[in-house]
Design a protein around this motif. Structure first.
Motif, PDB file in Angstrom:
ATOM      1  N   GLN A  17      -5.993   2.023   2.259  1.00 46.85           N
ATOM      2  CA  GLN A  17      -4.784   1.190   2.297  1.00 46.85           C
ATOM      3  C   GLN A  17      -5.083  -0.261   1.933  1.00 46.85           C
ATOM      4  N   VAL A  18      -6.165  -0.789   2.471  1.00 47.18           N
ATOM      5  CA  VAL A  18      -6.487  -2.196   2.190  1.00 47.18           C
ATOM      6  C   VAL A  18      -6.847  -2.385   0.713  1.00 47.18           C
ATOM      7  N   ALA A  19      -7.635  -1.461   0.172  1.00 50.17           N
ATOM      8  CA  ALA A  19      -8.030  -1.593  -1.243  1.00 50.17           C
ATOM      9  C   ALA A  19      -6.805  -1.610  -2.145  1.00 50.17           C
ATOM     10  N   CYS A  20      -5.803  -0.830  -1.778  1.00 51.80           N
ATOM     11  CA  CYS A  20      -4.571  -0.823  -2.563  1.00 51.80           C
ATOM     12  C   CYS A  20      -3.760  -2.093  -2.309  1.00 51.80           C
ATOM     13  N   ALA A  21      -3.600  -2.440  -1.032  1.00 52.06           N
ATOM     14  CA  ALA A  21      -2.754  -3.586  -0.678  1.00 52.06           C
ATOM     15  C   ALA A  21      -3.261  -4.889  -1.285  1.00 52.06           C
ATOM     16  N   ALA A  22      -4.562  -5.039  -1.395  1.00 49.14           N
ATOM     17  CA  ALA A  22      -5.130  -6.274  -1.953  1.00 49.14           C
ATOM     18  C   ALA A  22      -5.096  -6.288  -3.470  1.00 49.14           C
ATOM     19  N   GLY A  23      -4.572  -5.219  -4.050  1.00 42.18           N
ATOM     20  CA  GLY A  23      -4.617  -5.053  -5.509  1.00 42.18           C
ATOM     21  C   GLY A  23      -4.089  -6.230  -6.315  1.00 42.18           C
ATOM     22  N   TYR A  24      -3.083  -6.941  -5.795  1.00 40.31           N
ATOM     23  CA  TYR A  24      -2.547  -8.091  -6.550  1.00 40.31           C
ATOM     24  C   TYR A  24      -3.612  -9.167  -6.782  1.00 40.31           C
ATOM     25  N   LEU A  25      -4.661  -9.154  -5.995  1.00 36.92           N
ATOM     26  CA  LEU A  25      -5.688 -10.197  -6.122  1.00 36.92           C
ATOM     27  C   LEU A  25      -6.581  -9.982  -7.351  1.00 36.92           C
ATOM     28  N   CYS A  26      -6.607  -8.749  -7.884  1.00 36.93           N
ATOM     29  CA  CYS A  26      -7.404  -8.543  -9.105  1.00 36.93           C
ATOM     30  C   CYS A  26      -6.506  -8.436 -10.331  1.00 36.93           C
ATOM     31  N   ARG A  27      -5.198  -8.571 -10.135  1.00 34.76           N
ATOM     32  CA  ARG A  27      -4.294  -8.485 -11.299  1.00 34.76           C
ATOM     33  C   ARG A  27      -3.385  -9.702 -11.419  1.00 34.76           C
ATOM     34  N   ASP A  28      -3.952 -10.854 -11.189  1.00 38.50           N
ATOM     35  CA  ASP A  28      -3.198 -12.104 -11.396  1.00 38.50           C
ATOM     36  C   ASP A  28      -1.886 -12.148 -10.622  1.00 38.50           C
TER      37      ASP A  28
ATOM     38  N   CYS B  30       0.815  -1.220   0.000  1.00 39.85           N
ATOM     39  CA  CYS B  30       0.000   0.000   0.000  1.00 39.85           C
ATOM     40  C   CYS B  30       0.847   1.268   0.000  1.00 39.85           C
ATOM     41  N   GLY B  31       2.164   1.102  -0.009  1.00 39.95           N
ATOM     42  CA  GLY B  31       3.018   2.269  -0.135  1.00 39.95           C
ATOM     43  C   GLY B  31       3.071   3.148   1.090  1.00 39.95           C
ATOM     44  N   GLU B  32       2.637   2.622   2.214  1.00 42.50           N
ATOM     45  CA  GLU B  32       2.703   3.393   3.459  1.00 42.50           C
ATOM     46  C   GLU B  32       3.045   2.433   4.594  1.00 42.50           C
ATOM     47  N   ALA B  33       3.657   2.972   5.660  1.00 39.27           N
ATOM     48  CA  ALA B  33       4.040   2.120   6.786  1.00 39.27           C
ATOM     49  C   ALA B  33       2.789   1.576   7.496  1.00 39.27           C
ATOM     50  N   VAL B  34       2.752   0.272   7.617  1.00 37.09           N
ATOM     51  CA  VAL B  34       1.610  -0.376   8.278  1.00 37.09           C
ATOM     52  C   VAL B  34       2.062  -0.872   9.642  1.00 37.09           C
ATOM     53  N   GLN B  35       1.219  -0.673  10.675  1.00 30.44           N
ATOM     54  CA  GLN B  35       1.643  -1.036  12.026  1.00 30.44           C
ATOM     55  C   GLN B  35       0.602  -1.820  12.825  1.00 30.44           C
ATOM     56  N   VAL B  36       1.119  -2.401  13.905  1.00 28.78           N
ATOM     57  CA  VAL B  36       0.274  -3.156  14.828  1.00 28.78           C
ATOM     58  C   VAL B  36      -0.155  -2.234  15.962  1.00 28.78           C
ATOM     59  N   ASP B  37      -1.395  -2.352  16.386  1.00 30.87           N
ATOM     60  CA  ASP B  37      -1.858  -1.626  17.569  1.00 30.87           C
ATOM     61  C   ASP B  37      -1.522  -2.491  18.785  1.00 30.87           C
ATOM     62  N   ALA B  38      -0.547  -2.024  19.565  1.00 32.33           N
ATOM     63  CA  ALA B  38      -0.015  -2.866  20.645  1.00 32.33           C
ATOM     64  C   ALA B  38      -1.083  -3.181  21.700  1.00 32.33           C
ATOM     65  N   GLU B  39      -1.956  -2.247  21.972  1.00 28.71           N
ATOM     66  CA  GLU B  39      -2.982  -2.483  22.992  1.00 28.71           C
ATOM     67  C   GLU B  39      -3.940  -3.593  22.541  1.00 28.71           C
ATOM     68  N   VAL B  40      -4.332  -3.518  21.274  1.00 32.09           N
ATOM     69  CA  VAL B  40      -5.211  -4.568  20.743  1.00 32.09           C
ATOM     70  C   VAL B  40      -4.504  -5.928  20.805  1.00 32.09           C
ATOM     71  N   ALA B  41      -3.256  -5.968  20.388  1.00 26.97           N
ATOM     72  CA  ALA B  41      -2.527  -7.242  20.396  1.00 26.97           C
ATOM     73  C   ALA B  41      -2.475  -7.817  21.808  1.00 26.97           C
ATOM     74  N   GLN B  42      -2.220  -6.966  22.788  1.00 23.38           N
ATOM     75  CA  GLN B  42      -2.144  -7.448  24.165  1.00 23.38           C
ATOM     76  C   GLN B  42      -3.507  -7.966  24.632  1.00 23.38           C
ATOM     77  N   SER B  43      -4.560  -7.249  24.282  1.00 14.42           N
ATOM     78  CA  SER B  43      -5.906  -7.679  24.672  1.00 14.42           C
ATOM     79  C   SER B  43      -6.264  -9.020  24.025  1.00 14.42           C
ATOM     80  N   GLU B  44      -5.903  -9.165  22.767  1.00 10.13           N
ATOM     81  CA  GLU B  44      -6.166 -10.449  22.088  1.00 10.13           C
ATOM     82  C   GLU B  44      -5.516 -11.588  22.862  1.00 10.13           C
ATOM     83  N   ALA B  45      -4.262 -11.354  23.273  1.00  9.13           N
ATOM     84  CA  ALA B  45      -3.531 -12.397  23.989  1.00  9.13           C
ATOM     85  C   ALA B  45      -4.171 -12.666  25.352  1.00  9.13           C
ATOM     86  N   ASP B  46      -4.567 -11.604  26.032  1.00 13.68           N
ATOM     87  CA  ASP B  46      -5.121 -11.755  27.385  1.00 13.68           C
ATOM     88  C   ASP B  46      -6.452 -12.510  27.392  1.00 13.68           C
TER      89      ASP B  46
END
Lengths: 303, 303, 303, 303
Positions: free
Chosen positions: C199-210, C142-158
């Motif tokens: 960002q997602v619409a761009c990042a998934a772009g390979y799925l419509c272009r073989d 997507c041409g931009e820095a993508v990151q993890v939300d640390a609070e969400v990740a911790q909650s998922e684990a908990d």
């Protein structure tokens, strides 16, 4: 022990609760119109002593209690060979479930779930006159003519789609040898047998006397066979509530949706209780309480 | 009855079959290297008479037999309240199955499948020093210090992925109150307790005497509670073979994958048999035969 | 076709329904406090044309949508070998069910149920830096820095007891090679990635272009591999509603409990819609309606 | 594209494999004696161009392929109301399983598993002359008289215990309105319809032309209805291998145990392939390979 006193006390305690809980089976009209305001109890000891209270002489539809007697006939005829097509384990599923039947390739878990009783009926059809034999056995055991309620039998057949499904499913797996319709006819008729508490308590008498006939008659089955039927009743006799029955009552028992329950105290007595309203597990609402009271008052339990 | 003679006969009949059938549990090294060429049996009557034969003094890993004693502690502490989170019905599925747990929303079917025993361990963790309490109970019951085999406990923990899955699954449903790791530590350690047949036959003594201590000691549990544990053992104590055990043996029993089986003849005696090789249902191959022989020779059975 | 007009119309039609139906996921606080009054939509054609409407630039937790990208990495690394441990069939059960896993001996039905995605994470852990690789892939796409939300990740684990159960269960069956905690860390972090619809619409772009990179970059995967991911999205991408999505929408789609859905029109465009409130099947309540409207207005559908 | 060349190549490649893999269905004699040494393929484009190779003119038993056409009739008559009693999700279980039916209270998962097709037949019986209507539809669609093989229909009925079980089970849940025997008669007869690849490719033509009749005739169903049938074929049309078909082939397809498979390339063509030997999933062994080759050679796939 003064059993007559015990039954009188139970009757006195529970009669006021008639109509206060549970629901009469509604799936066929002939059962749906039975009054819930009935309660009967009867027992017969190994020595032939009897006691009874309430509506103990009123005939009712024995329904699944008949599975004990058809199993007895099949064990008498086939002994161990019976178990090639029927299991002996508790089902852990509702009594008319198809799931277990599918995962275990058409072999019903035990002879007291519907599928198992249909498989037993198939074995009896292979022997000879299945239904007349069963009626002859019961009449001999209680010393009175026992009959089928034709209206109930017809209603069972008319509405028995799930049992028809079970039978066809087993036929697909090769569990049944005979024509599905013929097997189901036996099954639907045996469920429609009418007997009173007094008759059932007497007829089941061989189960507390190592297989010996309760009246004058030849041994019904062997001591080992008797013990095994009792074991099956304890682990599988009361639908999904078998664990709960063992836990709270601790007697081999078999119930029917007509509201009857027959129970065995090995080497002591057989007992039949009846009240038409059923609890959520399909067992007689007052019948269950009557058995709990009986065990509490007498200390009789296999554990 | 000359129980010593009966046990000697059983030992004589079955010793030649050691190593002839079944397989020692292989899932942890400490169990896998136990020799299958061992067979012990011991009993203790309500009056304190003892009898034993074979390797009856050799300690072995009691494994799931410990579930009877942890259940006893939990019933003593919580009585009826225990059953809010644990069922009392036979499972109809393998002892470590997750399927039933999912369809019944995290409530294990009974306290003797692994999920149920883990739920019992959670209840004990909520009380206090779960493991020391259990060891204290057992030591008092058999009059000798009872201990955990640390290597076995560690192996159980290292390989217990399925039990860890069960515990986390129940935690997700809210069945467990305590930290999963803490609950599992208790469970893995209780499975690793080592006792001999003689010790187990004595320790289980309260189960044939309405809850009274087998040696000098206060009542363990009430008569009703005792009867209920016996009922659960009969309907759920031997994994998927509970129906078969009731059918062929007819005694409340609890087996473990260490090859031990403890059985109860209410008001008469408790019995422990051990031989490490297991049959396909996870019950001791020779232990099962020993119980069948015992019932055949003595006529003792609850049915 | 004027895609900007179409998205504007959809936004205009659906914005008034925000907060009118569905419920924001409540199992972790970080998701529960997201306002349901948000709706965004964005698309990007094969030629690089873009369109967007509503809250299309607001980052949200992509949750299970991340499974498409982790699967892409795993297919890139292992191709056919990936399928030794993961199936490709719709599950017919809820996304976090253990039942199927048990009956099929630890092999998850497909890579989009939780068990399957955890198995994919295990494969990535075996390769190398699983999480950094995934973030690198997404950032490049997507041409931009993508990151993890640390609070969400911790909650998922908990709170991830059920996922921990699934992972341990697969470990017991040998489906996972790596340490359970390490595999789950990757899984919980990938679910906590934050991206916007654009960002997602761009990042998934390979799925419509073989499989070709949507921006400047080497081919992501082959045309055949791309087609297969699309097939899996269509048959398994939207939990228990996959049949319904195929029936009503007819586009390969993957949803997440953060409220996002990414969809592919092969050879035409990729589309991402987001609105946090979920329907009973766990799919975005308005997102689903947005996709139905999009298909109705454009006639684009694979069928 | 030179479709005739493509079909000739496929025929040339696959004919040598006839008899090399798979097994002809054995459950009824009339199917069991069909020679596996047959392979036919035919297609028809939206413009009416045809191509065919091998045994494309030989009639065979279309079996479950008939479910597409009975569903078409039911959708035409009832549209959305049809889905009150039938689901639209992949089953995740074998095509004739009862388990799912029990847990979902008699509602079949989709119209292409046997239970679902029987429920569709019940809907048609409620309309009018179900079977004559179906034959009329098919004859009109392919321009030639289409008939039932009476021997096959009789054999289906004689051995259809599992289907009889499914029908009775649904009747018990209230899913079927009509007499079980009457509904099954329609179902058994529709499975016994005989058609050739050329006839099927033509008859299915409305599925690639938004519901318009392939020959001269009124629209069969609407464009939306057509799209939905295609979606159901893709997600549920090939038994337990639907995911695998989507993954490897990517075309809406419906197979039958007679060895036929009909496939749709929306807006382009319909295709029918036939070879009697089946793989383990019940789909034609060579038919499946033919479809994979067709997609590889033409690049036609919905993804």
């Amino acid at each position: 022990m003064d059993f007559q006193l015990v039954l009188d006390q139970i009757n006195t305690e529970l009669r006021p609760l008639m109509g206060q809980g549970g629901q009469v089976a509604r799936y066929i009209p002939a059962l749906a119109r039975v009054s819930p305001l009935q309660f009967g109890i009867a027992l017969r000891t190994c020595e032939g002593e009897t006691a009874q209270a309430g509506d103990s002489a009123v005939p009712f539809s024995i329904q699944s209690m008949s599975k004990v007697f058809s199993l007895t006939l099949a064990i008498k005829a086939l002994d161990e060979a019976l178990w090639d097509r029927i299991g002996r384990e508790p089902s852990g599923s509702p009594f008319n479930s198809l799931v277990q039947l599918e995962s275990e390739r058409g072999i019903p878990r035990n002879p007291f779930i519907n599928a198992g009783a249909i498989a037993v009926a198939d074995r009896l059809v292979s022997q000879a006159d299945a239904l007349p034999e069963l009626l002859r056995l019961l009449s001999g055991l209680c010393g009175e003519a026992v009959q089928v309620d034709a209206e109930v039998a017809q209603s069972e057949a008319d509405t028995g789609f799930r049992n028809t499904a079970l039978a066809n499913f087993m036929k697909a797996f090769g569990t049944l040898d005979n024509d599905v319709a013929e097997v189901l006819a036996v099954y639907f008729h045996q469920c429609a047998i009418h007997m009173s508490c007094e008759q059932v308590a007497c007829a089941a008498g061989y189960l507390c006397r190592d297989g010996r006939h309760p009246l004058a008659g030849p041994d019904v089955i062997s001591a080992t066979q008797t013990r095994r039927i009792n074991a099956l009743m304890l682990t599988c006799g009361t639908y999904d509530a078998a664990g709960e029955f063992a836990f709270r009552i601790g007697l081999p028992s078999k119930s029917g949706v007509g509201g009857g329950i027959v129970a065995v105290v090995p080497d002591r007595l057989t007992l039949c209780v009846w009240s038409p309203a059923l609890d959520a597990t399909g067992n007689s609402f007052l019948g269950r309480q009557a058995l709990e009271l009986f065990v509490a008052k007498t200390g009789l339990s296999v554990f």
